[in-house]
Design an enzyme around this catalytic site. Sequence first.
Site, PDB file in Angstrom:
ATOM      1  N   PHE A 201      16.451  10.112   4.501  1.00  0.00           N
ATOM      2  CA  PHE A 201      17.591  10.039   5.412  1.00  0.00           C
ATOM      3  C   PHE A 201      17.208  10.614   6.770  1.00  0.00           C
ATOM      4  O   PHE A 201      16.646  11.702   6.854  1.00  0.00           O
ATOM      5  CB  PHE A 201      18.788  10.797   4.848  1.00  0.00           C
ATOM      6  CG  PHE A 201      19.322  10.182   3.594  1.00  0.00           C
ATOM      7  CD1 PHE A 201      20.188   9.107   3.669  1.00  0.00           C
ATOM      8  CD2 PHE A 201      18.924  10.646   2.349  1.00  0.00           C
ATOM      9  CE1 PHE A 201      20.681   8.511   2.509  1.00  0.00           C
ATOM     10  CE2 PHE A 201      19.403  10.064   1.187  1.00  0.00           C
ATOM     11  CZ  PHE A 201      20.284   8.991   1.268  1.00  0.00           C
ATOM     12  N   CYS A 202      17.487   9.839   7.840  1.00  0.00           N
ATOM     13  CA  CYS A 202      17.238  10.374   9.187  1.00  0.00           C
ATOM     14  C   CYS A 202      18.436  10.037  10.062  1.00  0.00           C
ATOM     15  O   CYS A 202      19.515   9.776   9.556  1.00  0.00           O
ATOM     16  CB  CYS A 202      15.940   9.840   9.773  1.00  0.00           C
ATOM     17  SG  CYS A 202      15.924   8.090  10.098  1.00  0.00           S
ATOM     18  N   ALA A 203      18.266  10.031  11.389  1.00  0.00           N
ATOM     19  CA  ALA A 203      19.416   9.854  12.265  1.00  0.00           C
ATOM     20  C   ALA A 203      19.980   8.437  12.170  1.00  0.00           C
ATOM     21  O   ALA A 203      21.153   8.242  11.916  1.00  0.00           O
ATOM     22  CB  ALA A 203      19.047  10.195  13.699  1.00  0.00           C
TER      23      ALA A 203
ATOM     24  N   THR B 270      12.317   6.645  10.385  1.00  0.00           N
ATOM     25  CA  THR B 270      11.771   6.951   9.074  1.00  0.00           C
ATOM     26  C   THR B 270      11.166   5.739   8.391  1.00  0.00           C
ATOM     27  O   THR B 270      10.356   5.865   7.481  1.00  0.00           O
ATOM     28  CB  THR B 270      12.873   7.563   8.190  1.00  0.00           C
ATOM     29  OG1 THR B 270      13.500   8.598   8.934  1.00  0.00           O
ATOM     30  CG2 THR B 270      12.320   8.169   6.942  1.00  0.00           C
TER      31      THR B 270
END
Lengths: 102, 437
Positions: A7-9, A14
């Site tokens: 999970f990233c922004a 990612t």
Amino acid sequence: MVKIRLFCAAGMSTSVLVNKMRKVAEAKGIEVEIDAHPEGQMTKLLDGVDVALLGPQVGYTLSKAKKICGEKNIPIEIIPMMDYGMVNGEKVLDLALKLAGK
Amino acid sequence: MSTNFKDTIINSVMKAVNTKGVLALKEGILYTLPLTMVGSIFLLLAQLPIKALNDWFTSIFGPAWTEPLFQVYNATFAIIALVSVITIAYAYAKNSGHDGLMAGILSLVVFLITTSSSVTDAASGVTIGGVIPRAWTGGQGMVTAIIIGLIVGALYSKLLDKNLSIKMPDGVPEGVTKQFAALIPAAIIFTGAMLVYIFFNVALKTTFIEWIYMVIQYPLQNLTDSLPAIMLICAIAPFLWVFGVHGTSIVTGVMDGIFLANTMANQAIIDSGLALTLENGAKIVTKQFFDNFIIMTGTGITIGLVVAMIIAGKSAQSKALGKIAIFPAIFNINEPVTFGFPIVMNPLTFVPFVLIGPIAALITYTAIAIGFMPPFGGVMVPWTTPPIISGFIVAGWQGALVQIILLATSVLIYFPFFKKQDAIHLKNENEASGELI
């Protein structure tokens, strides 16, 4: 089969790392399913997941993420900054497998 | 920097950022992305800057050929506040563990209660009732949409938390329970909205949305449009990134409403038949200003570091990272640089990284202020669109040229700092290999 979620922004930065991890897993003959998503959508995307990892840029959401993942007994950890920056698929995959206990 | 110091700063920043309100705002406005980005394509087609092509279409399809395109534009851009008021309340209630859609619906109702239900034709003075005035459902209603979305989302969640709802006995289907659960909060919220409507109607002879626009949104839009303010905003995003926090997503989360309102104010000038010039009230700082110029190749315009690593990198670290970082950079993603170079928690790159935002703002602002680059209209491209292409689409060849200038600026600013960091990497690598031998 190990199901890993990153999970990233926005789920964009990612995805490069995800590709690397898939390649490493394939080379090692480990069966994995890896995907990257925005951190905001975490609640919906945890069905059957073995381990979740957070991008360091959203590391500050760890306490919230731990609560969400804790309810489903999914281990979650922040990806070390350098491994993330250098897109070190092998190290991140090792971390994920270690957390998943496999 | 000690870990303690870092943690204290991050914690205090995050306390402010992670409040439910900011999260709901960020998430809520994200839902309008298809409206603005895809709506843009239709707008772009409707007002192609190529006269010969326009004439050709007119000769084939008749003079009204753009009408269906504007129909799409009006159903996307012009209702962005109407959609935001739903999605912000939705996000807030959902994050609080309640039925998000119901909160969104109540929020929409409040928006309509507090908005005028008639329009007056400026030319003839005739007033027509029974309408939802589109003047307020788009850019001009943005701040009101944010305020109502947050208040209704919070109030709805609070009321349900306090168990102020009609309880159903066990065995009643969940769908029915859910509907009833919303009844008391809805009654309270609608009554409050009506009182607000009455207050503004009687005491101030206006509506809530018009008052908010005049007193809050319009001044905020102008403030954002000033050079000192935008330079500050452009420093905050990279400043937060230095602490490893996604500063850009936080800044756009808070500011996108105003940026979008400015973009739409500019498009409204074009729609009214006037030329989009500063004399006619065009805004300089819009969504395109930030998305396509300030955070080009990633926050802090880090392309300079990537180019330096590829061309002049001596350490293995720089050479490897340059190759990894270049393709994401083309699509304005720079996490490999921020975490790998690194920029996060690195005192060496602090100054150039934080300063390049305000410098880029100054260059872009000046380019428009002196009349070199046209102000941005309604056409927007996603922030992931590669530089030069994005500049060309939103501001013609001048936009592409300004972006090229910014890219060059980035190389110049970062180069000395890159040399130092590269030397550090090289020294570490030599020492490490020395130990092995």
